[in-house]
Motif scaffolding. Structure first.
Motif: not given
Length: 173
Positions: A79-85
């Motif tokens: 999630l941090e890598e893909v900038r996801g919620g």
């Protein structure tokens, strides 16, 4: 987008690119090009997040969100890598759907349900989240066929719990 491009998903440990499940690869090769460049995508049951990096590569300007009942260390890193919620919770619970709607009130272009694979929770999740689909958006329920697998029936005893009975209900009621 060719099915071979989707093989990238294998690198992140998702089942969507496995040879036994190439129907996912082929289906997503047809579905994803239909979405806008800045698509908003919700994956329900994202597990370790294996499909999210692939989605980010296809939609660099898109908004990615995941729901899962567990926040695994692998998922937190992805999630941090893909900038996801992310929303921690059971998608079959209305409170989870409400929390997602507060974060993304404009809705989603694509919702992927890869969560319980059981009829009743999948139906409840569909009821909770279908209203969050943008007009013209797509709602995908994965693994509905597991209700026909012998080991699935043995493990879950009642055939009525599987997705095939849910599909039957949608079609005939």
């Amino acid at each position: 987008m060719s099915p071979k491009e989707l093989d990238m998903a294998l690198l992140r440990g998702t089942d969507k690119g496995l040879p036994a499940l190439w129907h996912y690869r082929d289906a997503y090769a047809e579905i994803l090009p239909l979405l806008p460049v800045a698509a908003s995508i919700l994956e329900i049951g994202c597990r370790e997040g294996g499909f999210l990096p692939f989605l980010r590569s296809q939609f660099p300007e898109g908004q990615l969100y995941g729901i899962d009942a567990y926040l695994r260390p692998e998922l937190a890193q992805v999630l941090e890598e893909v900038r996801g919620g992310f929303c921690l919770g059971d998608a079959a619970e209305q409170a989870t759907a409400d929390a997602v709607q507060q974060v993304r009130p404009e809705g989603f272009d694509l919702i992927i349900d890869d969560a319980s694979h059981l009829g009743q929770p999948t139906q409840t999740t569909f009821i909770n989240f279908y209203q969050q689909l943008k007009p013209g958006g797509l709602y995908v329920i994965e693994d509905w066929g597991v209700g026909y697998w012998r080991w699935w029936l043995r493990d879950y005893q009642e055939k009525s719990q599987g997705i095939p009975s849910l599909v039957h209900q949608f079609v005939h009621e």
